[in-house]
Design a protein around this motif. Sequence first.
Motif, PDB file in Angstrom:
ATOM      1  N   CYS A  30      41.117  41.677  38.367  1.00 35.03           N
ATOM      2  CA  CYS A  30      42.055  41.306  39.418  1.00 35.03           C
ATOM      3  C   CYS A  30      42.260  39.795  39.446  1.00 35.03           C
ATOM      4  O   CYS A  30      43.386  39.305  39.598  1.00 35.03           O
ATOM      5  N   GLY A  31      41.174  39.041  39.290  1.00 36.51           N
ATOM      6  CA  GLY A  31      41.276  37.587  39.251  1.00 36.51           C
ATOM      7  C   GLY A  31      42.087  37.101  38.068  1.00 36.51           C
ATOM      8  O   GLY A  31      42.915  36.190  38.186  1.00 36.51           O
ATOM      9  N   LYS A  32      41.870  37.713  36.897  1.00 38.96           N
ATOM     10  CA  LYS A  32      42.648  37.337  35.707  1.00 38.96           C
ATOM     11  C   LYS A  32      44.131  37.621  35.903  1.00 38.96           C
ATOM     12  O   LYS A  32      44.991  36.832  35.506  1.00 38.96           O
ATOM     13  N   LEU A  33      44.428  38.765  36.507  1.00 36.20           N
ATOM     14  CA  LEU A  33      45.830  39.118  36.748  1.00 36.20           C
ATOM     15  C   LEU A  33      46.480  38.151  37.729  1.00 36.20           C
ATOM     16  O   LEU A  33      47.646  37.760  37.549  1.00 36.20           O
ATOM     17  N   LEU A  34      45.746  37.738  38.775  1.00 38.06           N
ATOM     18  CA  LEU A  34      46.291  36.776  39.729  1.00 38.06           C
ATOM     19  C   LEU A  34      46.556  35.429  39.050  1.00 38.06           C
ATOM     20  O   LEU A  34      47.556  34.762  39.349  1.00 38.06           O
ATOM     21  N   GLY A  35      45.669  35.029  38.145  1.00 39.31           N
ATOM     22  CA  GLY A  35      45.893  33.793  37.409  1.00 39.31           C
ATOM     23  C   GLY A  35      47.129  33.861  36.535  1.00 39.31           C
ATOM     24  O   GLY A  35      47.962  32.942  36.532  1.00 39.31           O
ATOM     25  N   GLU A  36      47.278  34.956  35.799  1.00 37.57           N
ATOM     26  CA  GLU A  36      48.460  35.137  34.945  1.00 37.57           C
ATOM     27  C   GLU A  36      49.729  35.251  35.781  1.00 37.57           C
ATOM     28  O   GLU A  36      50.792  34.751  35.394  1.00 37.57           O
ATOM     29  N   LEU A  37      49.624  35.906  36.923  1.00 37.82           N
ATOM     30  CA  LEU A  37      50.770  36.057  37.812  1.00 37.82           C
ATOM     31  C   LEU A  37      51.315  34.699  38.241  1.00 37.82           C
ATOM     32  O   LEU A  37      52.530  34.456  38.205  1.00 37.82           O
ATOM     33  N   GLY A  38      50.403  33.792  38.633  1.00 40.76           N
ATOM     34  CA  GLY A  38      50.842  32.478  39.083  1.00 40.76           C
ATOM     35  C   GLY A  38      51.462  31.648  37.987  1.00 40.76           C
ATOM     36  O   GLY A  38      52.501  30.995  38.188  1.00 40.76           O
ATOM     37  N   ALA A  39      50.864  31.692  36.779  1.00 36.93           N
ATOM     38  CA  ALA A  39      51.322  30.837  35.691  1.00 36.93           C
ATOM     39  C   ALA A  39      52.571  31.370  34.999  1.00 36.93           C
ATOM     40  O   ALA A  39      53.485  30.610  34.666  1.00 36.93           O
ATOM     41  N   ALA A  40      52.614  32.683  34.771  1.00 39.74           N
ATOM     42  CA  ALA A  40      53.686  33.249  33.935  1.00 39.74           C
ATOM     43  C   ALA A  40      54.847  33.827  34.727  1.00 39.74           C
ATOM     44  O   ALA A  40      55.928  34.018  34.179  1.00 39.74           O
ATOM     45  N   TYR A  41      54.631  34.107  36.016  1.00 31.03           N
ATOM     46  CA  TYR A  41      55.665  34.817  36.772  1.00 31.03           C
ATOM     47  C   TYR A  41      56.130  34.085  38.034  1.00 31.03           C
ATOM     48  O   TYR A  41      57.256  34.301  38.475  1.00 31.03           O
ATOM     49  N   LEU A  42      55.282  33.254  38.614  1.00 39.91           N
ATOM     50  CA  LEU A  42      55.648  32.594  39.868  1.00 39.91           C
ATOM     51  C   LEU A  42      56.039  31.141  39.689  1.00 39.91           C
ATOM     52  O   LEU A  42      56.484  30.494  40.638  1.00 39.91           O
ATOM     53  N   GLY A  43      55.861  30.607  38.474  1.00 40.19           N
ATOM     54  CA  GLY A  43      56.286  29.243  38.204  1.00 40.19           C
ATOM     55  C   GLY A  43      55.312  28.172  38.649  1.00 40.19           C
ATOM     56  O   GLY A  43      55.693  27.013  38.820  1.00 40.19           O
ATOM     57  N   PHE A  44      54.037  28.532  38.835  1.00 44.81           N
ATOM     58  CA  PHE A  44      53.030  27.562  39.229  1.00 44.81           C
ATOM     59  C   PHE A  44      52.152  27.187  38.038  1.00 44.81           C
ATOM     60  O   PHE A  44      52.111  27.892  37.027  1.00 44.81           O
ATOM     61  N   ASN A  45      51.439  26.089  38.174  1.00 41.36           N
ATOM     62  CA  ASN A  45      50.269  25.879  37.341  1.00 41.36           C
ATOM     63  C   ASN A  45      49.137  26.684  37.977  1.00 41.36           C
ATOM     64  O   ASN A  45      49.007  26.719  39.206  1.00 41.36           O
ATOM     65  N   ALA A  46      48.331  27.327  37.155  1.00 44.48           N
ATOM     66  CA  ALA A  46      47.308  28.220  37.696  1.00 44.48           C
ATOM     67  C   ALA A  46      46.043  28.155  36.864  1.00 44.48           C
ATOM     68  O   ALA A  46      46.083  27.890  35.657  1.00 44.48           O
ATOM     69  N   SER A  47      44.923  28.404  37.511  1.00 46.84           N
ATOM     70  CA  SER A  47      43.644  28.541  36.810  1.00 46.84           C
ATOM     71  C   SER A  47      42.904  29.721  37.401  1.00 46.84           C
ATOM     72  O   SER A  47      43.066  30.039  38.581  1.00 46.84           O
ATOM     73  N   SER A  48      42.095  30.355  36.570  1.00 49.15           N
ATOM     74  CA  SER A  48      41.322  31.509  37.028  1.00 49.15           C
ATOM     75  C   SER A  48      40.047  31.604  36.213  1.00 49.15           C
ATOM     76  O   SER A  48      40.074  31.501  34.982  1.00 49.15           O
ATOM     77  N   PHE A  49      38.926  31.771  36.887  1.00 46.07           N
ATOM     78  CA  PHE A  49      37.671  32.029  36.196  1.00 46.07           C
ATOM     79  C   PHE A  49      36.768  32.841  37.096  1.00 46.07           C
ATOM     80  O   PHE A  49      36.961  32.896  38.320  1.00 46.07           O
ATOM     81  N   SER A  50      35.807  33.505  36.502  1.00 48.22           N
ATOM     82  CA  SER A  50      34.905  34.389  37.247  1.00 48.22           C
ATOM     83  C   SER A  50      33.465  33.958  37.067  1.00 48.22           C
ATOM     84  O   SER A  50      33.111  33.268  36.101  1.00 48.22           O
ATOM     85  N   SER A  51      32.643  34.393  37.982  1.00 52.18           N
ATOM     86  CA  SER A  51      31.209  34.147  37.915  1.00 52.18           C
ATOM     87  C   SER A  51      30.503  35.466  38.167  1.00 52.18           C
ATOM     88  O   SER A  51      30.735  36.117  39.185  1.00 52.18           O
ATOM     89  N   TYR A  52      29.668  35.885  37.220  1.00 52.07           N
ATOM     90  CA  TYR A  52      28.936  37.135  37.391  1.00 52.07           C
ATOM     91  C   TYR A  52      27.686  37.109  36.533  1.00 52.07           C
ATOM     92  O   TYR A  52      27.566  36.332  35.590  1.00 52.07           O
ATOM     93  N   GLY A  53      26.753  37.985  36.875  1.00 49.09           N
ATOM     94  CA  GLY A  53      25.493  38.066  36.144  1.00 49.09           C
ATOM     95  C   GLY A  53      25.609  39.049  35.001  1.00 49.09           C
ATOM     96  O   GLY A  53      26.561  39.017  34.225  1.00 49.09           O
ATOM     97  N   SER A  54      24.627  39.950  34.902  1.00 51.96           N
ATOM     98  CA  SER A  54      24.666  40.945  33.842  1.00 51.96           C
ATOM     99  C   SER A  54      25.863  41.858  34.055  1.00 51.96           C
ATOM    100  O   SER A  54      26.240  42.169  35.178  1.00 51.96           O
ATOM    101  N   GLU A  55      26.478  42.283  32.961  1.00 52.36           N
ATOM    102  CA  GLU A  55      27.699  43.087  33.053  1.00 52.36           C
ATOM    103  C   GLU A  55      27.333  44.543  33.319  1.00 52.36           C
ATOM    104  O   GLU A  55      27.290  45.366  32.411  1.00 52.36           O
ATOM    105  N   LYS A  56      27.071  44.847  34.570  1.00 53.62           N
ATOM    106  CA  LYS A  56      26.740  46.213  34.961  1.00 53.62           C
ATOM    107  C   LYS A  56      27.171  46.431  36.399  1.00 53.62           C
ATOM    108  O   LYS A  56      27.390  45.474  37.164  1.00 53.62           O
ATOM    109  N   ARG A  57      27.304  47.678  36.765  1.00 50.95           N
ATOM    110  CA  ARG A  57      27.700  48.008  38.129  1.00 50.95           C
ATOM    111  C   ARG A  57      26.646  47.518  39.103  1.00 50.95           C
ATOM    112  O   ARG A  57      25.446  47.676  38.877  1.00 50.95           O
ATOM    113  N   GLY A  58      27.092  46.914  40.177  1.00 49.75           N
ATOM    114  CA  GLY A  58      26.177  46.451  41.203  1.00 49.75           C
ATOM    115  C   GLY A  58      25.853  44.977  41.142  1.00 49.75           C
ATOM    116  O   GLY A  58      25.347  44.421  42.114  1.00 49.75           O
TER     117      GLY A  58
END
Length: 371
Positions: A30-58
């Motif tokens: 969802c965060g990646k899509l919001l970043g792409e939405l701002g840069a490619a579709y809304l005409g803004f400069n945009a940045s997006s990054f995530s922070s997470y631990g081990s790639e597992k549910r929870g």
Amino acid sequence: MNKIELSKVNEEGYYEIRLESVGGLGANLCGKLLGELGAAYLGFNASSFSSYGSEKRGSPVKAFIRYCDEDKEITVNTPVTRPHLLGLFHEAMIGKLQVTAGVDENSCIVINSGEQPNVIRDKLKLCAGTIYCIDAIYLAMKIKCKVNMIMLGALAKASGFIPLETVLELIEATLGKKYPQLLQKNKEGIIEGYNGVVSKTFNDDGKYPFIPYREIENDWGYQNAPLGGVNPCFGSTISNDLSASREGYIPLFLQEKCIQCAQCYITCPDMVFQFEPGIYKGRKMMVNKGLDYHHCKGCLRCVEICPTQALVSGVEREHSNLKWFIRNKDLIVEHMDYEDVGANSWITSDSFLEVEKITEVKNDGKTKDGI
């Protein structure tokens, strides 16, 4: 398309979004899509990054998105501490960490919950801001799409400047190419999220204090962590609660059908099944007493492997009696983060029992074995 203006910006000229979630609900995408939405579709400069631990549910997941006008550069890459738009992907996260840190009267909070904004404000202990409630899990189950699509639509609505048709265009160009068979369901989810939010604005009336943002600091570091990387804390996450990673379904235990084969115990990645000494068919043996739902993330592997259908899939919100919720005795401590909220209270196997037992539940509101 007419030029879109940001609804508000901070002193640096940025519109900032923070998503708070756990692994398995799609906040990273969802965060990646919001970043792409701002840069490619809304005409803004945009940045997006995530922070997470081990790639597992929870596992805890955060996503940070910034927009600014195209004639301005984004020169910071730090976490968003004062979000204009905050997305909370599961109500069960309330009470664990300070997910509303940095939120003030200029913030909009989108939360995955079937409750009304007045109730949510008290649960969040929110000082001020506009709360948007959307029952994303219910809608995702109804439409057969993912929670993040519902939340994406709701976040677009709460922003005040992201058009629905632009979000649908983005989904068609990205997820539509990768998963064309799911395109229509994803679009339906976004539309439901956009149109289905219930909102209310709360002023800073002194009822609850402002909570400043701070980075999480753990007591362990490379100098004092246990040798060999051994984690003496039980459960799969340090907060000892995986209920927020469930997506509407839970395993329901029918003890009378259980043959004590322990296949569920073997396949469960989080050791939720509680076996204790008991009697089965006249013999002393370890007997399955139920589940510790604090650690169940709803993967339903146990349902798939059970040879006698003693474990079946159920809709979490339809079950209010904690009949087979058996606490892991090793986790009953003086304090642990999950104690503030506990697992969701929608768990029972009553709807799968015999007709007479269902009647009994309806008559007196509880089961003989209920907790």
